[in-house]
Write a protein that holds these residues in place. Sequence first.
Motif, PDB file in Angstrom:
ATOM      1  N   LEU A  55       0.823  -1.208   0.000  1.00 47.70           N
ATOM      2  CA  LEU A  55       0.000   0.000   0.000  1.00 47.70           C
ATOM      3  C   LEU A  55       0.856   1.256   0.000  1.00 47.70           C
ATOM      4  CD1 LEU A  55      -3.030   0.766   0.137  1.00 47.70           C
ATOM      5  CD2 LEU A  55      -2.758   0.940   2.614  1.00 47.70           C
ATOM      6  N   LYS A  56       1.971   1.194   0.718  1.00 45.44           N
ATOM      7  CA  LYS A  56       2.823   2.383   0.869  1.00 45.44           C
ATOM      8  C   LYS A  56       3.475   2.781  -0.451  1.00 45.44           C
ATOM      9  CE  LYS A  56       6.828   4.092   3.435  1.00 45.44           C
ATOM     10  NZ  LYS A  56       7.862   3.759   4.444  1.00 45.44           N
ATOM     11  N   THR A  57       3.881   1.800  -1.249  1.00 45.48           N
ATOM     12  CA  THR A  57       4.619   2.098  -2.478  1.00 45.48           C
ATOM     13  C   THR A  57       3.819   2.955  -3.454  1.00 45.48           C
ATOM     14  OG1 THR A  57       5.862   0.041  -2.228  1.00 45.48           O
ATOM     15  CG2 THR A  57       5.885   1.080  -4.400  1.00 45.48           C
ATOM     16  N   PRO A  58       2.598   2.576  -3.851  1.00 45.68           N
ATOM     17  CA  PRO A  58       1.849   3.442  -4.763  1.00 45.68           C
ATOM     18  C   PRO A  58       1.404   4.747  -4.115  1.00 45.68           C
ATOM     19  CG  PRO A  58       0.491   1.587  -4.099  1.00 45.68           C
ATOM     20  CD  PRO A  58       1.869   1.305  -3.600  1.00 45.68           C
ATOM     21  N   MET A  59       1.087   4.715  -2.826  1.00 43.54           N
ATOM     22  CA  MET A  59       0.674   5.944  -2.158  1.00 43.54           C
ATOM     23  C   MET A  59       1.800   6.966  -2.132  1.00 43.54           C
ATOM     24  SD  MET A  59      -2.467   5.868  -1.373  1.00 43.54           S
ATOM     25  CE  MET A  59      -2.492   7.304  -0.312  1.00 43.54           C
ATOM     26  N   THR A  60       3.025   6.507  -1.905  1.00 46.67           N
ATOM     27  CA  THR A  60       4.175   7.419  -1.912  1.00 46.67           C
ATOM     28  C   THR A  60       4.354   8.048  -3.284  1.00 46.67           C
ATOM     29  OG1 THR A  60       5.276   6.103  -0.198  1.00 46.67           O
ATOM     30  CG2 THR A  60       6.655   7.573  -1.494  1.00 46.67           C
ATOM     31  N   ALA A  61       4.199   7.242  -4.329  1.00 44.25           N
ATOM     32  CA  ALA A  61       4.346   7.765  -5.693  1.00 44.25           C
ATOM     33  C   ALA A  61       3.245   8.772  -6.008  1.00 44.25           C
ATOM     34  CB  ALA A  61       4.319   6.611  -6.694  1.00 44.25           C
ATOM     35  N   ILE A  62       2.003   8.444  -5.641  1.00 46.03           N
ATOM     36  CA  ILE A  62       0.876   9.346  -5.915  1.00 46.03           C
ATOM     37  C   ILE A  62       1.068  10.679  -5.200  1.00 46.03           C
ATOM     38  CG2 ILE A  62      -1.590   9.700  -5.504  1.00 46.03           C
ATOM     39  CD1 ILE A  62      -1.969   6.694  -5.997  1.00 46.03           C
ATOM     40  N   LEU A  63       1.422  10.625  -3.921  1.00 46.41           N
ATOM     41  CA  LEU A  63       1.605  11.856  -3.151  1.00 46.41           C
ATOM     42  C   LEU A  63       2.769  12.684  -3.690  1.00 46.41           C
ATOM     43  CD1 LEU A  63       1.027  10.485   0.466  1.00 46.41           C
ATOM     44  CD2 LEU A  63      -0.463  12.020  -0.820  1.00 46.41           C
ATOM     45  N   GLY A  64       3.843  11.989  -4.073  1.00 48.52           N
ATOM     46  CA  GLY A  64       5.003  12.712  -4.590  1.00 48.52           C
ATOM     47  C   GLY A  64       4.703  13.450  -5.882  1.00 48.52           C
ATOM     48  N   TYR A  65       4.067  12.784  -6.820  1.00 46.18           N
ATOM     49  CA  TYR A  65       3.775  13.426  -8.103  1.00 46.18           C
ATOM     50  C   TYR A  65       2.641  14.442  -7.978  1.00 46.18           C
ATOM     51  CZ  TYR A  65       6.974  10.353 -10.532  1.00 46.18           C
ATOM     52  OH  TYR A  65       8.110   9.726 -10.964  1.00 46.18           O
ATOM     53  N   ALA A  66       1.680  14.174  -7.072  1.00 47.24           N
ATOM     54  CA  ALA A  66       0.633  15.173  -6.844  1.00 47.24           C
ATOM     55  C   ALA A  66       1.233  16.445  -6.250  1.00 47.24           C
ATOM     56  CB  ALA A  66      -0.434  14.608  -5.915  1.00 47.24           C
ATOM     57  N   ASN A  67       2.175  16.303  -5.347  1.00 53.33           N
ATOM     58  CA  ASN A  67       2.838  17.472  -4.758  1.00 53.33           C
ATOM     59  C   ASN A  67       3.636  18.233  -5.816  1.00 53.33           C
ATOM     60  OD1 ASN A  67       3.572  19.037  -2.350  1.00 53.33           O
ATOM     61  ND2 ASN A  67       5.628  18.232  -2.712  1.00 53.33           N
ATOM     62  N   LEU A  68       4.227  17.478  -6.757  1.00 54.53           N
ATOM     63  CA  LEU A  68       4.964  18.129  -7.851  1.00 54.53           C
ATOM     64  C   LEU A  68       4.026  18.996  -8.686  1.00 54.53           C
ATOM     65  CD1 LEU A  68       7.564  18.438  -9.592  1.00 54.53           C
ATOM     66  CD2 LEU A  68       6.814  16.400 -10.843  1.00 54.53           C
ATOM     67  N   LEU A  69       2.833  18.465  -8.977  1.00 54.84           N
ATOM     68  CA  LEU A  69       1.873  19.229  -9.768  1.00 54.84           C
ATOM     69  C   LEU A  69       1.355  20.440  -8.991  1.00 54.84           C
ATOM     70  CD1 LEU A  69      -0.194  16.332 -11.415  1.00 54.84           C
ATOM     71  CD2 LEU A  69       1.564  17.756 -12.480  1.00 54.84           C
ATOM     72  N   ARG A  70       1.264  20.327  -7.676  1.00 54.43           N
ATOM     73  CA  ARG A  70       0.770  21.441  -6.867  1.00 54.43           C
ATOM     74  C   ARG A  70       1.820  22.530  -6.659  1.00 54.43           C
ATOM     75  NH1 ARG A  70      -0.166  19.881  -1.529  1.00 54.43           N
ATOM     76  NH2 ARG A  70      -1.338  21.807  -1.220  1.00 54.43           N
ATOM     77  N   SER A  71       3.092  22.174  -6.863  1.00 55.28           N
ATOM     78  CA  SER A  71       4.165  23.119  -6.530  1.00 55.28           C
ATOM     79  C   SER A  71       4.259  24.282  -7.495  1.00 55.28           C
ATOM     80  CB  SER A  71       5.502  22.375  -6.490  1.00 55.28           C
ATOM     81  OG  SER A  71       5.821  21.842  -7.769  1.00 55.28           O
ATOM     82  N   GLY A  72       3.591  24.197  -8.624  1.00 55.15           N
ATOM     83  CA  GLY A  72       3.634  25.293  -9.579  1.00 55.15           C
ATOM     84  C   GLY A  72       3.478  24.790 -10.996  1.00 55.15           C
ATOM     85  N   GLU A  73       3.491  25.709 -11.931  1.00 54.53           N
ATOM     86  CA  GLU A  73       3.342  25.353 -13.340  1.00 54.53           C
ATOM     87  C   GLU A  73       4.533  24.531 -13.797  1.00 54.53           C
ATOM     88  OE1 GLU A  73       1.250  24.967 -16.730  1.00 54.53           O
ATOM     89  OE2 GLU A  73       0.586  25.975 -14.892  1.00 54.53           O
ATOM     90  N   GLN A  74       4.254  23.415 -14.461  1.00 56.34           N
ATOM     91  CA  GLN A  74       5.297  22.527 -14.956  1.00 56.34           C
ATOM     92  C   GLN A  74       5.270  22.488 -16.484  1.00 56.34           C
ATOM     93  OE1 GLN A  74       7.335  21.198 -12.737  1.00 56.34           O
ATOM     94  NE2 GLN A  74       6.141  21.868 -10.959  1.00 56.34           N
ATOM     95  N   ALA A  75       6.375  22.063 -17.036  1.00 55.13           N
ATOM     96  CA  ALA A  75       6.438  21.886 -18.483  1.00 55.13           C
ATOM     97  C   ALA A  75       5.435  20.806 -18.890  1.00 55.13           C
ATOM     98  CB  ALA A  75       7.844  21.490 -18.906  1.00 55.13           C
ATOM     99  N   PRO A  76       4.849  20.924 -20.090  1.00 58.32           N
ATOM    100  CA  PRO A  76       3.811  19.959 -20.498  1.00 58.32           C
ATOM    101  C   PRO A  76       4.254  18.504 -20.410  1.00 58.32           C
ATOM    102  CG  PRO A  76       3.850  21.825 -21.984  1.00 58.32           C
ATOM    103  CD  PRO A  76       5.023  21.992 -21.078  1.00 58.32           C
ATOM    104  N   ASP A  77       5.485  18.191 -20.843  1.00 67.28           N
ATOM    105  CA  ASP A  77       5.930  16.797 -20.806  1.00 67.28           C
ATOM    106  C   ASP A  77       6.108  16.299 -19.371  1.00 67.28           C
ATOM    107  OD1 ASP A  77       8.038  18.562 -20.417  1.00 67.28           O
ATOM    108  OD2 ASP A  77       9.531  17.130 -21.143  1.00 67.28           O
ATOM    109  N   LYS A  78       6.591  17.179 -18.500  1.00 65.63           N
ATOM    110  CA  LYS A  78       6.755  16.812 -17.097  1.00 65.63           C
ATOM    111  C   LYS A  78       5.399  16.613 -16.429  1.00 65.63           C
ATOM    112  CE  LYS A  78       9.687  18.115 -13.194  1.00 65.63           C
ATOM    113  NZ  LYS A  78      10.600  19.161 -12.662  1.00 65.63           N
ATOM    114  N   ARG A  79       4.435  17.494 -16.760  1.00 66.57           N
ATOM    115  CA  ARG A  79       3.099  17.384 -16.197  1.00 66.57           C
ATOM    116  C   ARG A  79       2.411  16.109 -16.682  1.00 66.57           C
ATOM    117  NH1 ARG A  79       1.513  21.958 -17.735  1.00 66.57           N
ATOM    118  NH2 ARG A  79       0.294  21.350 -19.563  1.00 66.57           N
TER     119      ARG A  79
END
Length: 294
Positions: free
Chosen positions: A89-113
């Motif tokens: 359970l921890k493995t996918p949750m860590t990935a989801i939270l990490g990438y969701a936080n990346l998207l929340r941190s600000g505008e990203q390049a289209p390929d990165k988003r």
Amino acid sequence: MGGVLLLVGAAALIVARLLTQPLRQLETASRTLSRGDLTARVQIRSRDELEHLGNTFNTMAEAVENQVQALREESARQKRFVAAFSHELKTPMTAILGYANLLRSGEQAPDKRHRAAGYIYHESQRLEELSRELLLLFGLEQGGVALQDVKLSAVWGDVRRSLPELEPRLRWEGKDAAVRADRPLLTALLRNLILNAAHADESGGTILFWNKETADGVRVGVTDAGTGIPPEELEKLTEPFYRVDKSRSRMSGGNGLGLTICAQIAQAHGARLQIESAAGQGTTVWITLKEVTP
């Protein structure tokens, strides 16, 4: 007269000790058992009620030892299940939270988003599959499967339609037969076995679905020519979240529940999942189902 009384007294003492010795054995063994030494047993050979009592004590002690051992093994399995489930359970949750936080941190390049959104979607799918298979597993443990007359050709068709990407590799060997089974569950079992076979043989070799009549019923199984399984791993295969090749299974999205579910499906059909394998020589997995006679 004094000598006679002395001899009678000595004989009475000896007889008394012989009569009470079995009781002292039982008392000592009972105290040992109560202190947690479950191996305590008695050896009474008196050919009377005391010997019968001693045998009854030994039977009881053996039953207690077996029950405690079974409870210890079940406790150990539950601890392994909780630890594995927490990690799974921890493995996918860590990935989801990490990438969701990346998207929340600000505008990203289209390929990165796009890449971040893809990871979130992929890991969410893994969580959905995990929850679905856990619900199926818990449902099977509760029992209550309704068996009906099912044609193997119908099940084979269901399996092929559910795996279009593997259809060129699939081959059926055997004559059509009717068995007592739950069609969706038997389809799920064979589908899991075929997916495991595909992961084990990445060269694209043939995956054989087969059936044959035996004295006990119809044996239904799947055979691959893949990497095989070491003998020391065979007994662990049906444990929840267990993987032989952990890195490959995780990369391919497996969660280690497939064979656990297969074993539970087999049990729900009154059968047992049988596995034969050797390293480098492929694997064969089968169950035996009751045949429906015309």
